[in-house]
Scaffold this active site. Structure first.
Site, PDB file in Angstrom:
ATOM      1  N   HIS B 118       1.864  -0.703  -0.471  1.00 13.89           N
ATOM      2  CA  HIS B 118      -0.143  -0.240  -0.020  1.00 13.89           C
ATOM      3  C   HIS B 118       1.038   1.075   0.055  1.00 13.89           C
ATOM      4  O   HIS B 118       2.099   1.707   0.949  1.00 13.89           O
ATOM      5  CB  HIS B 118      -0.819   0.305   1.165  1.00 13.89           C
ATOM      6  CG  HIS B 118      -1.628   1.009   1.256  1.00 13.89           C
ATOM      7  ND1 HIS B 118      -1.426   2.494   1.504  1.00 13.89           N
ATOM      8  CD2 HIS B 118      -3.616   1.019   1.469  1.00 13.89           C
ATOM      9  CE1 HIS B 118      -2.355   3.378   2.111  1.00 13.89           C
ATOM     10  NE2 HIS B 118      -3.719   2.279   1.736  1.00 13.89           N
ATOM     11  N   ASP B 192       2.662  -4.617   7.748  1.00 16.38           N
ATOM     12  CA  ASP B 192       2.166  -3.861   7.553  1.00 16.38           C
ATOM     13  C   ASP B 192       0.879  -4.377   7.930  1.00 16.38           C
ATOM     14  O   ASP B 192       0.384  -5.338   7.455  1.00 16.38           O
ATOM     15  CB  ASP B 192       2.041  -3.158   6.337  1.00 16.38           C
ATOM     16  CG  ASP B 192       0.552  -2.315   6.334  1.00 16.38           C
ATOM     17  OD1 ASP B 192      -0.468  -2.312   6.745  1.00 16.38           O
ATOM     18  OD2 ASP B 192       1.018  -1.841   4.887  1.00 16.38           O
ATOM     19  N   GLN B 195      -5.045  -5.036   7.119  1.00 17.79           N
ATOM     20  CA  GLN B 195      -5.312  -5.976   6.427  1.00 17.79           C
ATOM     21  C   GLN B 195      -5.806  -7.399   7.337  1.00 17.79           C
ATOM     22  O   GLN B 195      -6.270  -8.210   7.455  1.00 17.79           O
ATOM     23  CB  GLN B 195      -5.398  -6.645   5.006  1.00 17.79           C
ATOM     24  CG  GLN B 195      -5.874  -5.575   4.075  1.00 17.79           C
ATOM     25  CD  GLN B 195      -7.300  -4.304   3.740  1.00 17.79           C
ATOM     26  OE1 GLN B 195      -7.365  -5.324   4.441  1.00 17.79           O
ATOM     27  NE2 GLN B 195      -7.126  -3.842   3.315  1.00 17.79           N
ATOM     28  N   LYS B 218      -9.858  -0.381  10.533  1.00 16.40           N
ATOM     29  CA  LYS B 218     -10.779  -1.756  10.020  1.00 16.40           C
ATOM     30  C   LYS B 218     -11.038  -3.284  10.667  1.00 16.40           C
ATOM     31  O   LYS B 218     -11.346  -4.771  10.071  1.00 16.40           O
ATOM     32  CB  LYS B 218      -9.626  -1.843   9.000  1.00 16.40           C
ATOM     33  CG  LYS B 218      -9.099  -0.748   8.081  1.00 16.40           C
ATOM     34  CD  LYS B 218      -8.174  -1.430   7.290  1.00 16.40           C
ATOM     35  CE  LYS B 218      -7.044  -0.867   6.010  1.00 16.40           C
ATOM     36  NZ  LYS B 218      -7.872   0.371   5.572  1.00 16.40           N
ATOM     37  N   CYS B 354      -4.607   2.745  -3.505  1.00 15.08           N
ATOM     38  CA  CYS B 354      -3.709   2.840  -3.174  1.00 15.08           C
ATOM     39  C   CYS B 354      -2.271   2.204  -2.892  1.00 15.08           C
ATOM     40  O   CYS B 354      -1.517   1.677  -2.111  1.00 15.08           O
ATOM     41  CB  CYS B 354      -3.706   2.978  -1.234  1.00 15.08           C
ATOM     42  SG  CYS B 354      -4.628   4.343  -0.748  1.00 15.08           S
TER      43      CYS B 354
END
Lengths: 131, 397
Positions: B118, B192, B195, B218, B354
């Protein structure tokens, strides 16, 4: 009113004045990097008049129909008239509500035409104008 | 035991009248009422600034805020002092780059990223003077491990910063293997988990990652709060990020000293209410079994792929995705498709999500994404497919 009004869909499905622009006086292009819409416009100028216009491009219905609708409007106008066009004129031509999600798509045609005369100069003013 | 999806849906006020088809949880998840109530109740009964006043309200607020830190730590198997609250996953990654990166990376040093990243895990590294190298992906959307080996072999790799789960392709990265390889080569690893965090049980100690970032929103929590986990010794050695109140030990006319971790990285009034909301979201999600969540979401995924394949020309961008899938349809721009079905209250994401380098690699400028959460049903997918077919007909008639 629906963004995808019949005139928008009609111009998207049957675009007017598409062509490769062989022999054109000038060419402009513009890309909308955030969605990948892309337009190239070819202009034929004679005695200060825009006598012919052809365009090529790929992208969403709004950007492509916008260019098609604008092309019909521009042919036969003087260069001064073309340069005087503003974003509100494009919105009026499209005749559908253009919200913050889609104004970049709708105005891509205008950027492209202005770029043919003075690359990049128009882009900045539009961005400053914002939505 | 399985999940009672009907009951779960009733806990989400936005799903109340059953007209919304929300298949965009990878962008942000909807919030259960218990999270909204926790935040409202905090404002109504406990609102004060934290780590400041001596009055009892300030103490109440501080306790609530620090309870949230403990909850976030327990959720990923970390110690509370290794949890820094930020404004989101993007800020967490920027904190690593601006603090650890600026202090430790020199011109010839390399930060390795995967093509799945991202922009929030690309740009902060490009802003530094060190070099960025790219780990490729294969046709199924999985990280090319030979490519990773080759980059590590070239040397000077100080950090691999990589997603745990692609926000476009839905492909997982083999974190354990990547972390092991990195450590063998003397490099650190930043994950990261924007998600990943909502789809898989995480234990940062077991993973042995050095940094781990995610957002609250999220995870069925509020926007405006993120978490950065870093190993204690790293946090202790890192220079502060933003300067201001709370992050200092002492300020004089000559200079300042830093507070201990994690306050050293939390300048200014933190997102207190959002921390309370995140805590409630973590508590709420923790009542479910991760295996049940995975089973439910994978059943939706399998069903969605089946249904999408009935659309002529539709091209799926990856194989065996988790959490989200993305696709293209020839002649149909994703913005037109999602705008048209959006008018029917059906939410899919369109664009480059993104991830412009990934889309360039795939040779496309935009795609459409469908993502799943605990509250989705097969009915959501059915209604989406019907609307998609209508939109495609309108655009191509």
């Amino acid at each position: 009113m629906d963004l995808y009004a019949e005139n928008i869909l009609d111009h998207y499905r049957n675009p007017r004045n598409r062509g490769e622009g062989n022999g054109a006086s000038m060419t402009g292009n513009e890309v909308n990097p955030s969605c990948g819409d892309e337009l190239t416009v070819h202009l034929w100028i004679e005695n200060g008049m825009l006598i012919k216009l052809e365009w090529e491009g790929t992208g969403c219905a709004i950007s492509q129909a916008g260019m098609s609708i604008l092309s019909e409007e521009l042919i036969g106008k003087s260069v001064d008239e073309v340069l005087a066009l503003k974003k509100d004129d494009v919105y009026a031509l499209l005749g559908v509500p253009i919200g913050p999600r889609r104004y970049k798509c709708a105005l891509l045609c205008l950027h492209t035409v202005k770029n043919a005369f003075a690359p990049q100069s128009w882009l900045k003013t539009v961005e400053i104008d914002g939505e | 035991m399985g999940l009672d999806i009907t009951k779960i849906r009733q806990e989400f006020p936005i799903l109340d009248n059953n007209t919304l088809v929300y298949l965009d949880s990878a962008a942000t998840a909807q919030k259960p009422k218990i999270v909204l109530d926790a935040m409202n109740s905090y404002y109504c009964t406990s609102n004060a600034n934290v780590h400041r006043g001596m009055h009892s309200l300030a103490e109440k607020a501080t306790i609530a805020y620090e309870e949230a830190r403990k909850a976030a730590a327990a959720f990923i198997g970390a110690a509370p002092q290794e949890i820094v609250f930020t404004r989101g996953c993007t800020e967490s990654i920027n904190l690593i780059a601006k603090s650890w990166g600026s202090a430790n990376l020199r011109n010839n040093d390399v930060v390795a990223l995967s093509l799945l990243e991202h922009h929030s895990n690309i740009v902060p590294w490009q802003q530094l003077s060190s070099e960025v190298k790219w780990i490729g992906i294969d046709d199924a959307g999985h990280v090319n491990m030979e490519g990773l080996d080759a980059i590590l072999k070239e040397g000077n790799v100080k950090l691999i910063s990589i997603t745990g789960l692609s926000n476009v392709l839905g492909t997982m990265t083999p974190l354990q293997e990547i972390i092991q390889k990195a450590h063998n080569a003397g490099a650190l690893v930043s994950v990261d988990a924007a998600q990943l965090i909502v789809h898989k049980k995480i234990d940062v100690k077991e993973l042995d990652c050095d940094f781990f970032s995610f957002s609250g929103h999220k995870l069925y929590g509020p926007t405006g709060i993120g978490v950065l986990y870093a190993k204690q010794e790293l946090l202790e050695a890192m220079p502060p990020f933003l300067g201001g109140g709370s992050m200092i030990g002492e300020v004089t006319t000559e200079g300042f000293t830093c507070a201990d971790i994690p306050q050293k990285f939390e300048a200014g009034t933190p997102p207190i209410t959002e921390a309370v909301g995140l805590c409630a979201a973590i508590d709420w999600l923790s009542q479910f079994d991760w295996t049940d969540i995975a089973k439910h979401e994978q059943a939706l995924m399998t069903y969605a792929i089946e249904q999408l394949k009935s659309i002529e020309g539709l091209h799926l961008l990856s194989q065996l995705p988790i959490g989200c899938l993305s696709f293209t349809i020839p002649g149909i721009h994703p913005h037109d498709l999602t705008d048209m079905i959006g008018q029917k209250n059906i939410c899919l994401r369109a664009g480059h999500h993104c991830t412009m380098p990934l889309h360039k690699h795939l040779g496309i400028s935009a795609s459409t994404r469908m993502s799943f959460a605990i509250y989705n049903t097969k009915d959501d997918i059915d209604r989406c497919i019907v609307a998609m077919n209508d939109a495609i007909n309108t655009l191509t008639l």
